[in-house]
Design a protein around this motif. Structure first.
Motif, mmCIF file in Angstrom:
data_model
loop_
_atom_site.group_PDB
_atom_site.id
_atom_site.type_symbol
_atom_site.label_atom_id
_atom_site.label_comp_id
_atom_site.label_asym_id
_atom_site.label_seq_id
_atom_site.Cartn_x
_atom_site.Cartn_y
_atom_site.Cartn_z
ATOM 1 N N LEU A 140 0.844 -1.186 0.000
ATOM 2 C CA LEU A 140 0.000 0.000 0.000
ATOM 3 C C LEU A 140 0.884 1.243 0.000
ATOM 4 N N TYR A 141 0.492 2.238 -0.810
ATOM 5 C CA TYR A 141 1.327 3.399 -1.074
ATOM 6 C C TYR A 141 0.422 4.625 -1.063
ATOM 7 N N GLY A 142 0.789 5.669 -0.346
ATOM 8 C CA GLY A 142 -0.006 6.886 -0.328
ATOM 9 C C GLY A 142 0.861 8.118 -0.382
ATOM 10 N N HIS A 143 0.339 9.166 -0.995
ATOM 11 C CA HIS A 143 1.050 10.448 -1.112
ATOM 12 C C HIS A 143 0.194 11.559 -0.515
ATOM 13 N N GLN A 144 0.854 12.510 0.100
ATOM 14 C CA GLN A 144 0.288 13.808 0.421
ATOM 15 C C GLN A 144 1.283 14.800 -0.137
ATOM 16 N N GLY A 145 0.823 15.769 -0.903
ATOM 17 C CA GLY A 145 1.795 16.683 -1.473
ATOM 18 C C GLY A 145 1.187 17.934 -2.057
ATOM 19 N N LEU A 146 2.089 18.790 -2.528
ATOM 20 C CA LEU A 146 1.725 20.043 -3.169
ATOM 21 C C LEU A 146 2.585 20.242 -4.395
ATOM 22 N N GLY A 147 2.057 20.946 -5.370
ATOM 23 C CA GLY A 147 2.828 21.294 -6.553
ATOM 24 C C GLY A 147 2.492 22.701 -6.995
ATOM 25 N N VAL A 148 3.423 23.307 -7.727
ATOM 26 C CA VAL A 148 3.204 24.653 -8.250
ATOM 27 C C VAL A 148 3.725 24.715 -9.684
ATOM 28 N N HIS A 149 2.922 25.298 -10.557
ATOM 29 C CA HIS A 149 3.333 25.568 -11.933
ATOM 30 C C HIS A 149 3.820 27.008 -11.944
ATOM 31 N N THR A 150 5.122 27.199 -12.126
ATOM 32 C CA THR A 150 5.765 28.493 -11.881
ATOM 33 C C THR A 150 5.684 29.454 -13.069
ATOM 34 N N VAL A 151 4.475 29.614 -13.596
ATOM 35 C CA VAL A 151 4.216 30.553 -14.685
ATOM 36 C C VAL A 151 2.894 31.253 -14.379
ATOM 37 N N ASN A 152 2.863 32.565 -14.525
ATOM 38 C CA ASN A 152 1.600 33.298 -14.386
ATOM 39 C C ASN A 152 0.818 33.120 -15.680
ATOM 40 N N GLN A 153 -0.160 32.227 -15.643
ATOM 41 C CA GLN A 153 -0.998 32.009 -16.828
ATOM 42 C C GLN A 153 -2.340 31.447 -16.404
ATOM 43 N N SER A 154 -3.333 31.668 -17.209
ATOM 44 C CA SER A 154 -4.661 31.125 -16.969
ATOM 45 C C SER A 154 -4.741 29.733 -17.580
ATOM 46 N N ASN A 155 -5.257 28.775 -16.793
ATOM 47 C CA ASN A 155 -5.420 27.390 -17.256
ATOM 48 C C ASN A 155 -6.874 26.985 -17.084
ATOM 49 N N SER A 156 -7.446 26.359 -18.102
ATOM 50 C CA SER A 156 -8.846 25.952 -18.041
ATOM 51 C C SER A 156 -9.016 24.440 -17.957
ATOM 52 N N GLU A 157 -7.895 23.697 -17.936
ATOM 53 C CA GLU A 157 -7.959 22.230 -17.962
ATOM 54 C C GLU A 157 -6.922 21.617 -17.029
ATOM 55 N N ILE A 158 -7.188 20.381 -16.630
ATOM 56 C CA ILE A 158 -6.209 19.537 -15.966
ATOM 57 C C ILE A 158 -6.021 18.312 -16.853
ATOM 58 N N HIS A 159 -4.758 18.004 -17.162
ATOM 59 C CA HIS A 159 -4.418 16.894 -18.056
ATOM 60 C C HIS A 159 -3.776 15.764 -17.264
ATOM 61 N N PHE A 160 -4.156 14.544 -17.586
ATOM 62 C CA PHE A 160 -3.570 13.339 -17.005
ATOM 63 C C PHE A 160 -2.859 12.581 -18.114
ATOM 64 N N ILE A 161 -1.574 12.281 -17.904
ATOM 65 C CA ILE A 161 -0.740 11.666 -18.929
ATOM 66 C C ILE A 161 -0.015 10.474 -18.323
ATOM 67 N N MET A 162 -0.112 9.324 -18.954
ATOM 68 C CA MET A 162 0.611 8.141 -18.483
ATOM 69 C C MET A 162 2.090 8.262 -18.873
ATOM 70 N N SER A 163 2.977 7.839 -17.974
ATOM 71 C CA SER A 163 4.414 7.866 -18.266
ATOM 72 C C SER A 163 4.752 6.854 -19.357
ATOM 73 N N SER A 164 4.059 5.764 -19.358
ATOM 74 C CA SER A 164 4.143 4.718 -20.385
ATOM 75 C C SER A 164 2.866 3.909 -20.241
ATOM 76 N N SER A 165 2.579 3.048 -21.175
ATOM 77 C CA SER A 165 1.389 2.215 -21.103
ATOM 78 C C SER A 165 0.119 3.058 -21.237
ATOM 79 N N THR A 166 -0.992 2.541 -20.724
ATOM 80 C CA THR A 166 -2.272 3.226 -20.856
ATOM 81 C C THR A 166 -3.129 3.047 -19.602
ATOM 82 N N ILE A 167 -4.113 3.930 -19.485
ATOM 83 C CA ILE A 167 -5.159 3.788 -18.477
ATOM 84 C C ILE A 167 -6.118 2.734 -19.022
ATOM 85 N N ALA A 168 -6.381 1.693 -18.253
ATOM 86 C CA ALA A 168 -7.328 0.660 -18.686
ATOM 87 C C ALA A 168 -8.759 1.087 -18.388
ATOM 88 N N SER A 169 -8.967 1.656 -17.198
ATOM 89 C CA SER A 169 -10.294 2.127 -16.814
ATOM 90 C C SER A 169 -10.176 3.050 -15.608
#
Length: 178
Positions: A140-169
């Motif tokens: 069992l593996y769990g994360h708690q964290g924070l991230g910051v995108h260091t550019v002042n810009q407006s974003n209207s989407e969140i993208h999920f990208i696999m490092s390799s392989s695919t999302i099955a479901s």
């Protein structure tokens, strides 16, 4: 980090056939948004689901992602993870195959993300992360964290990208916190 208020669903995507990426859109105000990932299964062991900001159907691939996570790991002690100038936020990692040959039959991943300043063109975009999964090594593996995108810009989407392989479901949902 608990947010008070109501959740209004903005977008949802249910994956029923393999895909290497997807995005949720509809971030149009400076409100806080919440994203849920439920019952994520992948097609190959030891792959990762990463996250990017985006707009107009395109993810931002620049090296402007910084973050820190505390990882809780049942097969060992906790781990501190930090990164700077990455090309994505580090998301769910070391994922187990979708139960059809993976180390743990039926294991999946789940996550909750809060998005701050995503639509504000005068501020950096922030993300808070709460993630849980069964690793391909059957721990069992769990994360708690924070991230910051260091550019002042407006974003209207969140993208999920696999490092390799695919999302099955899995089910991905975007909510506005009001």
């Amino acid at each position: 980090w608990l947010m008070a208020g109501k959740l209004v669903q903005v977008d949802t995507a249910t994956v029923t056939s393999p895909t290497s990426s997807l995005f949720l859109s509809g971030i149009t105000t400076e409100d806080v948004y919440m994203v849920t990932v439920n019952s994520l299964f992948v097609t190959t062991d030891n792959t990762s689901l990463n996250i990017r900001v985006g707009s107009s159907g395109s993810a931002d691939t620049t090296s402007n992602y910084d973050g820190a996570q505390k990882t809780f790991y049942t097969a060992g002690s906790y781990i501190n993870n930090t990164y700077t100038n990455g090309t994505n936020f580090v998301g769910l990692n070391n994922l187990d195959q979708s139960g059809s040959g993976g180390a743990t039959a039926g294991s999946n991943a789940n996550a909750i993300y809060y998005l701050y300043n995503w639509a504000n063109s005068s501020e950096y975009s922030f993300i808070s992360q709460e993630e849980a999964t069964m690793l391909y090594t059957t721990a069992l593996y769990g994360h708690q964290g924070l991230g910051v995108h260091t550019v002042n810009q407006s974003n209207s989407e969140i993208h999920f990208i696999m490092s390799s392989s695919t999302i099955a479901s899995g089910k991905f949902s975007l909510y506005k916190v009001v």
